[in-house]
Enzyme design. Structure first.
Site, PDB file in Angstrom:
ATOM      1  N   CYS A 227       0.834  -1.211   0.000  1.00 13.93           N
ATOM      2  CA  CYS A 227       0.000   0.000   0.000  1.00 13.93           C
ATOM      3  C   CYS A 227       0.865   1.255   0.000  1.00 13.93           C
ATOM      4  O   CYS A 227       1.445   1.605   1.028  1.00 13.93           O
ATOM      5  CB  CYS A 227      -0.926  -0.036   1.219  1.00 13.93           C
TER       6      CYS A 227
ATOM      7  N   CYS B  98      -0.258   4.100   2.252  1.00 18.40           N
ATOM      8  CA  CYS B  98       0.022   3.832   3.676  1.00 18.40           C
ATOM      9  C   CYS B  98       1.495   4.045   3.988  1.00 18.40           C
ATOM     10  O   CYS B  98       1.836   4.635   5.012  1.00 18.40           O
ATOM     11  CB  CYS B  98      -0.305   2.380   4.047  1.00 18.40           C
ATOM     12  N   ASP B  99       2.369   3.533   3.155  1.00 18.52           N
ATOM     13  CA  ASP B  99       3.782   3.408   3.542  1.00 18.52           C
ATOM     14  C   ASP B  99       4.765   4.212   2.697  1.00 18.52           C
ATOM     15  O   ASP B  99       5.951   4.263   3.028  1.00 18.52           O
ATOM     16  CB  ASP B  99       4.193   1.920   3.473  1.00 18.52           C
TER      17      ASP B  99
END
Ligand code: NAP
Length: 314
Positions: A134, A137-138
């Protein structure tokens, strides 16, 4: 089988826990079948910085544990079993896990989706430590670093474009020499000066398991067999997701891509009284916060359904 439950929640990611919190606070005493490995995809991440309410971010597993405690605090009963079958052809609905079964007037499906992985041992060991599924997300953790994305579909292009805003350079590794992605996404990626394509190639290994972080990726050219190393800090696997809908096949309407079909703007499935929340019905946004939002919607819709059909039980 015991007494018929008002609400049964299947699955325990942000969607399931939020549905349980709302249903429990509405005095619906939900039963939650969390699965043998509760928590969903956030259990595979480390720091979550885009879930509102946590200035410094929060570790994915800690966030899920907190949501679980909150759902339990308001009276959710949790059973750590994988649901093996459902029967939505009769009412109350039946939910089975192994030899046990439960009846419910409503069911909220929140079984999520599973990111497809390459299947390499190092990939599993470095998941959340440089390997991710993701970018939103990261990606932030790899600011100004070299990043690699695997895949040739729209997700891979989207991840690469997003990461190009953060990273120094983004290598997109694809197993063929043409992309599966839509033309518009391809063109955007081709035009981006930070994105380089590595064709006909597969990830052979990810380093460095001993140091507990990604330092480089070994690639194999699938036409020549040649091996080469690329120094990267992050490896994003974007080869598709699999919605966890196998047990619902034949019971409710699914989209051609396997996700649960819901009435737009609601969590209503094709079976009245069965609701679907989170990634199992969302192949577009796939965020923890959107999953939680639809979990809330599902609980409110279940409550409304119960008021209309079981006026004396609510
Ligand atoms: P996808 O379209 O199924 O593409 C998966 C890609 O990963 C393909 O290029 C495939 O290669 C590759 N792949 C699959 N298994 C692999 C493996 N084991 N090793 C290496 N490569 C592998 O999945 P997606 O990109 O997640 O998209 C899913 C759906 O969502 C699509 O309908 C897509 O259009 C849509 N979507 C749209 C957008 C958007 O419009 N902005 C964004 C994201 C997703 P091959 O090509 O060789 O099969």
């Amino acid at each position: 089988m015991g007494t018929t439950r008002k609400v049964i929640v299947i699955g325990s990611g942000p969607a399931g826990y939020t549905a349980a919190i709302y249903a429990a606070r509405a005095n619906l005493a939900p039963l939650m079948l969390t699965g043998a490995q509760p928590g969903g995809q956030l259990m595979l991440t480390t720091l979550v910085e885009n879930y509102p309410g946590f200035v410094e971010g929060i570790q994915g597993p800690e966030l899920m544990e907190t949501m679980k405690k909150q759902a339990e605090h308001f009276g959710t009963e949790m059973i750590a079993e994988d649901v093996t079958a459902v029967d939505f052809s009769r009412h109350p609905f039946v939910v089975r896990a192994g030899h046990a079964s439960w009846e419910g007037h409503t069911v909220i499906i929140a079984t999520g989706a599973t990111a497809k992985l390459l299947g390499l041992p190092a990939e599993a060991k470095l998941m959340g430590r440089g390997v991710s599924t993701c970018a939103t997300c990261d990606g932030f953790f790899f600011k100004d670093q070299n990043i690699m994305v695997v895949g040739g579909g729209d997700s891979a292009m989207e991840e690469a474009l997003y990461l190009s805003r953060l990273g120094k350079k983004v290598d997109v590794v694809h197993r063929r020499d043409t992309l599966r992605a839509s033309k518009i996404m391809q063109e955007r990626a081709f035009k981006n000066p930070k994105i380089e394509f590595v064709w006909d190639s597969a990830v052979d290994d990810v380093m460095d398991v001993e140091r507990g972080k990604v330092t480089a990726v070994r690639l194999r050219n699938l036409k020549t067999g040649a091996l080469s190393n690329r120094q990267v800090g992050g490896l994003f696997i974007a080869i598709g997701h699999e919605p966890n809908t196998q047990i619902f096949r034949g019971q409710i309407a699914l989209l051609p891509n396997g996700y649960i079909k819901v009435k737009p703007g609601t969590t209503e499935t094709s079976v009245p009284g069965v609701f679907a929340a989170g990634d199992v019905q969302d192949h577009v946004y796939r965020q923890a916060v959107t999953a939680a939002g639809t979990g809330c919607m599902a609980a409110l819709e279940a409550e409304r359904y119960l008021e209309a059909t079981q006026p004396h039980s609510t």
